[in-house]
Design a protein around this motif. Sequence first.
Motif, PDB file in Angstrom:
ATOM      1  N   TYR A  62       0.833  -1.212   0.000  1.00 35.48           N
ATOM      2  CA  TYR A  62       0.000   0.000   0.000  1.00 35.48           C
ATOM      3  C   TYR A  62       0.864   1.258   0.000  1.00 35.48           C
ATOM      4  O   TYR A  62       0.563   2.226  -0.721  1.00 35.48           O
ATOM      5  N   ALA A  63       1.928   1.272   0.793  1.00 31.90           N
ATOM      6  CA  ALA A  63       2.772   2.456   0.899  1.00 31.90           C
ATOM      7  C   ALA A  63       3.426   2.815  -0.429  1.00 31.90           C
ATOM      8  O   ALA A  63       3.838   3.964  -0.630  1.00 31.90           O
ATOM      9  N   ARG A  64       3.504   1.858  -1.356  1.00 33.65           N
ATOM     10  CA  ARG A  64       4.155   2.101  -2.638  1.00 33.65           C
ATOM     11  C   ARG A  64       3.183   2.460  -3.763  1.00 33.65           C
ATOM     12  O   ARG A  64       3.602   2.700  -4.901  1.00 33.65           O
ATOM     13  N   LEU A  65       1.899   2.498  -3.454  1.00 28.71           N
ATOM     14  CA  LEU A  65       0.909   2.844  -4.477  1.00 28.71           C
ATOM     15  C   LEU A  65       0.850   4.348  -4.688  1.00 28.71           C
ATOM     16  O   LEU A  65       0.979   5.127  -3.746  1.00 28.71           O
ATOM     17  N   ASP A  66       0.628   4.763  -5.929  1.00 20.09           N
ATOM     18  CA  ASP A  66       0.353   6.177  -6.185  1.00 20.09           C
ATOM     19  C   ASP A  66      -1.133   6.435  -5.946  1.00 20.09           C
ATOM     20  O   ASP A  66      -1.906   5.515  -5.645  1.00 20.09           O
ATOM     21  N   ASN A  67      -1.559   7.668  -6.089  1.00 24.25           N
ATOM     22  CA  ASN A  67      -2.944   8.021  -5.764  1.00 24.25           C
ATOM     23  C   ASN A  67      -3.958   7.292  -6.632  1.00 24.25           C
ATOM     24  O   ASN A  67      -5.031   6.898  -6.157  1.00 24.25           O
ATOM     25  N   ASP A  68      -3.650   7.120  -7.912  1.00 23.46           N
ATOM     26  CA  ASP A  68      -4.585   6.412  -8.793  1.00 23.46           C
ATOM     27  C   ASP A  68      -4.755   4.965  -8.359  1.00 23.46           C
ATOM     28  O   ASP A  68      -5.876   4.423  -8.362  1.00 23.46           O
ATOM     29  N   GLU A  69      -3.638   4.330  -8.003  1.00 21.26           N
ATOM     30  CA  GLU A  69      -3.720   2.940  -7.551  1.00 21.26           C
ATOM     31  C   GLU A  69      -4.422   2.839  -6.199  1.00 21.26           C
ATOM     32  O   GLU A  69      -5.158   1.886  -5.942  1.00 21.26           O
TER      33      GLU A  69
END
Length: 453
Positions: A62-69
């Motif tokens: 989760y910490a590596r997701l961008d806003n779209d993801e």
Amino acid sequence: MNMSFLQELFNNITQREASLRRRTGSLDHCDHHQLIAACQALLKSDGEASSISLASRALEIYARLDNDEKRSFFEQLAVLFSAEPEQIDQAYLAYKAARTSENLEILFESCEPERQELLRRLNLASGGTHELVTMREDLLALMANHADFKAINADFIHLFGSWFNRGFLVLKRIDWNTPANILEKLIRYEAVHKIQDWDDLRRRLDARDRRCFGFFHPAIGDEPLIFVEVALNKGLPDQIQSILSSDLYDIDDPESADTAAFFGISNCQVGLRGISFGNFLIKQVVQELKQELPNLKYFVTLSPVPNFRSWLESTYLDDIGLLGPEAQETLKHLNDPDWYKNEALSERLGNVIKPLAARYLLKEKTNSGQPLNPVARFHLGNGAELHRINWLGDTSAKGMKQSAGLMVNYLYVLDNIERNHEQYTTNGTIVCSSGVRDLSRRGRKLLKGESEK
């Protein structure tokens, strides 16, 4: 002492591991599909050790997701991890046929979305509580135009309401000897009266006439949840600039103070919005101060009146039929940025605005019947009395823009807090001083176009 040491050690390890996971995770590229798969694996896990490992992996993704993801993840979370309508129907029919405790328990379990169990399991990871607070902060930022995210938000609120129960909160005095990393956060989180620099912070923590307290949570470590700044005075303060001044001291010895004024209350964690801490904080700080300084007689706030000026102008300048022509003409001088420097003009404006402010605070309500002003809702709901409206209480640019310079004293009388709270929550009764009540009557006369005299 030993328990305190172990708690501090636990906090440090928890934060270090969470920080390390965010910075040096083993995954190069992640998307919401991987996160959904990790969450499903976590829900199927039986062992405690494997669950902790899977929870850590899911939070790392989760910490590596961008806003779209992240948005896509929340969209899937709203659909794939909700309660099953068919199971709810079956459980309800079973309970309706036989109202046993076993059937009631099954009905409760059927109604609970699977998301709540997922969030509980994610909380198993080291530092998981803070990570979930951050996750909700992301959710709040993405909620616009996503009505289905409201259900996820409700799950967070339900769980956080238990996890951040008053029984888990720790009240700490914050002073110049507090660790620097916490003091830095005070500068960053101050939301009412910006702390300019370290010298400004040192002044606000001066033991001669200042106190500062904050609530902390064992699972969050050194991240404050909320903090309150207090000025010790002789008499009730009516102007914030003198409190914020770097070289003015109302007293030299805290034992000589008779008044404790709460002049800044700042919530620090956006992800905990809607979880109430301030009411507990003020009441406990009052008890702490009373114990330390028995000579204190008055506990008041010096509070802003956010949104008042915009309400005033939209109500009375846009609808010329509400006020008499003289009051209407006087209000137009608010467009002059230096009006408060003209003593005669300032007095004229005060004679119009203060009564209207009293009417605003006492009579203007939301659709649910609560006071329109959010600060008034908070303090009146805590059992305070609307005590005094202070003209030119805040002459800063922010104070002029949001409240035409007004500030308010809400008075906390220890023996009356519970009674005031009960009257407010039960009947909507706002307890106010005779001075505020008289101002409100003058405001009614202004609305009728009558003379103030």
